[in-house]
Write a protein that holds these residues in place. Structure first.
Motif, short mmCIF file in Angstrom:
data_model
loop_
_atom_site.label_atom_id
_atom_site.label_comp_id
_atom_site.label_asym_id
_atom_site.label_seq_id
_atom_site.Cartn_x
_atom_site.Cartn_y
_atom_site.Cartn_z
N CYS A 4 0.84 -1.21 0.00
CA CYS A 4 0.00 0.00 0.00
C CYS A 4 0.87 1.25 0.00
N PRO A 60 -7.83 7.16 1.22
CA PRO A 60 -8.79 6.33 1.95
C PRO A 60 -9.55 5.34 1.06
N ALA A 61 -10.03 5.79 -0.08
CA ALA A 61 -10.78 4.90 -0.98
C ALA A 61 -9.87 3.81 -1.54
N LEU A 63 -7.06 2.63 -0.20
CA LEU A 63 -6.69 1.70 0.86
C LEU A 63 -7.86 0.80 1.27
N GLU A 64 -9.06 1.35 1.26
CA GLU A 64 -10.23 0.53 1.57
C GLU A 64 -10.41 -0.57 0.52
N LYS A 65 -10.22 -0.21 -0.74
CA LYS A 65 -10.33 -1.21 -1.82
C LYS A 65 -9.27 -2.29 -1.65
N ARG A 66 -8.02 -1.89 -1.38
CA ARG A 66 -6.94 -2.87 -1.18
C ARG A 66 -7.20 -3.76 0.03
N LEU A 67 -7.74 -3.17 1.10
CA LEU A 67 -8.04 -3.94 2.30
C LEU A 67 -9.15 -4.96 2.03
N MET A 68 -10.14 -4.56 1.28
CA MET A 68 -11.23 -5.50 0.94
C MET A 68 -10.69 -6.67 0.11
N GLU A 69 -9.80 -6.38 -0.83
CA GLU A 69 -9.19 -7.45 -1.63
C GLU A 69 -8.37 -8.38 -0.75
N TYR A 70 -7.64 -7.80 0.18
CA TYR A 70 -6.80 -8.57 1.11
C TYR A 70 -7.66 -9.47 1.99
N LYS A 84 -10.77 -10.49 1.37
CA LYS A 84 -11.48 -11.49 0.56
C LYS A 84 -10.64 -12.74 0.40
#
Length: 137
Positions: A33, A121-122, A124-131, A133
């Protein structure tokens, strides 16, 4: 009246979750990130740098073309720099020769930082959701 319960799938899920969320995995996620944000900052600052001679634009870089991430406490740091000696004067402003006036700064680095901070923020949120999942596949 007892029921037999098979915990195999639960144990498999637990192992996958532990692997996905391991310290090593979290560290890599955080570094990735930080690298992505640094690359976006570099891209933006290059675009916003003045193009009078294009020298300033061409001298933006990251150490050895590799984005190195340094963890200090709970914060991840990446360094981008410009090797042109007058870069800070163009960015922040400077006195004219003879000190008779002032040339306003263009603040291309700060503008770029603000743009990246706004999208972070958007992203990192997307990357966190992928992580996450990955852990629940």
């Amino acid at each position: 009246m007892g029921k037999n319960v098979d915990y195999k799938q639960f144990e498999q899920f637990k192992k996958k979750l532990e692997k996905t969320l391991s310290d090593e995995s979290r560290q890599k996620f955080m570094e990735d990130c930080a690298k992505e944000l640094a690359a976006r900052l570099l891209s933006r600052v290059i675009k916003l740098s003045p193009t009078k001679t294009s020298a300033l634009k061409k001298q933006w870089s990251i150490d050895n073309k590799i984005i190195n991430v340094e963890k200090v406490g709970g914060t991840y740091h990446c360094t981008i720099f410009n090797s042109i000696d007058y870069a800070s004067y163009v960015n922040y402003g400077h006195r004219t020769r003879g000190h008779g006036g002032w040339v306003d700064g263009q603040f291309f680095l700060e503008i770029s930082e603000n743009e990246v901070n706004a999208l972070a923020p958007a992203l990192l949120e997307k990357r966190l959701m992928e992580y996450m999942k990955e852990a629940f596949k």
